[in-house]
Design an enzyme around this catalytic site. Structure first.
Site, PDB file in Angstrom:
ATOM      1  N   ASP A 282       0.681  -1.134   0.005  1.00 53.80           N
ATOM      2  CA  ASP A 282       0.152  -0.006   0.033  1.00 53.80           C
ATOM      3  C   ASP A 282       1.038   1.214  -0.131  1.00 53.80           C
ATOM      4  OD1 ASP A 282       1.107  -0.308   2.634  1.00 53.80           O
ATOM      5  OD2 ASP A 282      -0.902  -0.734   3.559  1.00 53.80           O
TER       6      ASP A 282
ATOM      7  N   ASN B 247      -7.170  -2.205  14.526  1.00 54.83           N
ATOM      8  CA  ASN B 247      -8.636  -2.418  14.285  1.00 54.83           C
ATOM      9  C   ASN B 247      -8.900  -3.679  13.348  1.00 54.83           C
ATOM     10  OD1 ASN B 247      -7.545  -1.368  12.033  1.00 54.83           O
ATOM     11  ND2 ASN B 247      -9.185   0.126  11.467  1.00 54.83           N
TER      12      ASN B 247
ATOM     13  N   HIS C 120      -7.088  -4.076  10.421  1.00 59.98           N
ATOM     14  CA  HIS C 120      -6.915  -3.985   9.204  1.00 59.98           C
ATOM     15  C   HIS C 120      -5.699  -4.634   8.606  1.00 59.98           C
ATOM     16  CE1 HIS C 120      -4.521  -0.050   9.721  1.00 59.98           C
ATOM     17  NE2 HIS C 120      -3.573  -1.091   9.369  1.00 59.98           N
TER      18      HIS C 120
ATOM     19  N   GLU D 294      -9.623  -1.628   5.624  1.00 64.72           N
ATOM     20  CA  GLU D 294     -10.137  -1.199   6.855  1.00 64.72           C
ATOM     21  C   GLU D 294     -11.387  -1.803   7.123  1.00 64.72           C
ATOM     22  OE1 GLU D 294      -8.480   0.549   8.763  1.00 64.72           O
ATOM     23  OE2 GLU D 294      -8.359   2.645   8.311  1.00 64.72           O
TER      24      GLU D 294
HETATM   25  C1  GLP Z   1      -0.219   0.423   8.611  1.00 61.28           C
HETATM   26  C2  GLP Z   1       0.070  -0.373   7.297  1.00 61.28           C
HETATM   27  C3  GLP Z   1      -0.217  -1.691   7.476  1.00 61.28           C
HETATM   28  C4  GLP Z   1       0.519  -2.248   8.697  1.00 61.28           C
HETATM   29  C5  GLP Z   1      -0.136  -1.485  10.090  1.00 61.28           C
HETATM   30  C6  GLP Z   1       0.284  -1.994  11.428  1.00 61.28           C
HETATM   31  O1  GLP Z   1      -1.426   1.000   8.733  1.00 61.28           O
HETATM   32  N1  GLP Z   1      -0.757   0.025   6.211  1.00 61.28           N
HETATM   33  O2  GLP Z   1       0.154  -2.490   6.492  1.00 61.28           O
HETATM   34  O3  GLP Z   1       0.389  -3.682   9.135  1.00 61.28           O
HETATM   35  O4  GLP Z   1       0.221  -0.276   9.953  1.00 61.28           O
HETATM   36  O5  GLP Z   1       1.676  -1.309  11.625  1.00 61.28           O
HETATM   37  P1  GLP Z   1       2.739  -1.487  12.879  1.00 61.28           P
HETATM   38  O6  GLP Z   1       3.359  -2.633  12.525  1.00 61.28           O
HETATM   39  O7  GLP Z   1       3.168   0.022  12.742  1.00 61.28           O
HETATM   40  O8  GLP Z   1       1.702  -1.711  13.994  1.00 61.28           O
END
Ligand code: GLP
Length: 257
Positions: free
Chosen positions: A75, A150, A152, A157
């Site tokens: 993404d 949440n 995702h 989402e």
């Molecule tokens: C972002 C990314 C996700 C990732 C998530 C969790 O929103 N788009 O791909 O998995 O964060 O991130 P973290 O590893 O910082 O908790």
């Protein structure tokens, strides 16, 4: 419980990151040898950062030619020019692609990486071309994934359908609040949209490695693993039906399971 899955709980973040790097190194080594090619699905976020460092150090210790190694990202924020420090493009370049290119293993990030362009006029066209390119490369061999607080995956989402594909999405307030830490703590600086692989696109990966670390993930992990059926309310529950998904937790993330 939907079913018992491949779950490993590690003592801490460091152990989890080392094990994940070992796993991916072995898969890419075998893939390059057996098929002559390896397509690696990359995630961003805080969780995989140490994993990339470990993978780089394994490649340094046990070099392999990366001429046919390709990376595909999940993404990118929208709108977001690549040159912006906060873009996932910049993050990947800093953390993984650039150090990898410096290792003289025939890896060239101008040619071998794919990440959504958050600066395009027509995100729909970008999404279509992106999926076509993944297909041309033969699909993703191993996808690394993190989980949002949440539930995702990528930026799918709550509400994202099982059949969703690459597309422009709106970010929830809670995701923007969580990710504000990467934007100097300013939620207003976090873009309101993103281009993300869809749930279906992610589930097409041959193997998925989910990395989950920290007590802030314990609550959502409990919800995911107690779901009776996959639900669009928690997109990560779709992973429970994927036949080759491995969950790597640290003890904090697994505390309520
Ligand atoms: C972002 C990314 C996700 C990732 C998530 C969790 O929103 N788009 O791909 O998995 O964060 O991130 P973290 O590893 O910082 O908790």
């Amino acid at each position: 419980m939907i079913s018992s899955k491949s779950i490993t709980i590690f003592s801490d973040y460091e152990a989890l990151s080392i094990a994940a790097a070992d796993h991916v190194y072995q898969a890419l080594h075998d893939g390059l040898q057996e098929k002559g090619k390896f397509v690696f699905g990359c995630a961003t976020g805080g969780t995989p950062a140490r994993f990339y460092q470990q993978l780089l150090s394994l490649l340094q210790q046990h070099p392999v030619s990366l001429r046919s190694f390709f990376t595909v990202n999940l993404d990118e924020y929208y709108p977001m020019p690549q040159s912006n420090e906060q873009s996932y493009y910049s993050w990947m370049k800093r953390i993984f692609w650039h150090p990898l290119q410096q290792m003289n293993l025939s890896f060239d990030y101008e040619r071998q990486v794919l990440i959504p362009d958050g600066d395009v006029q027509d995100p729909r066209k970008e999404a279509k071309q992106y999926e076509d390119k993944i297909r041309t490369w033969g699909g993703i061999d191993v996808q690394i994934l993190g989980i949002g607080e949440n539930g995702h995956i990528g930026f799918n989402e709550p509400g994202s359908e099982r059949g969703s594909r690459m597309r422009l999405v709106s970010l929830t307030e809670s995701t923007r609040r969580t990710n504000a830490k990467f934007f100097g703590g300013d939620i207003q600086a976090v873009p309101k949209q993103a281009i993300t692989m869809g749930v279906e696109t992610i589930l097409e990966a041959k193997e998925i490695l989910v990395l989950v670390s920290g007590k802030q993930k314990a609550e959502i992990m409990k919800k995911i693993f107690s779901a009776a059926e996959p639900t669009s309310d928690i997109p990560a529950t779709y992973l429970l039906k994927h036949p080759h998904t491995h969950w790597f937790f640290d003890t904090d993330a697994a505390a309520l399971m």
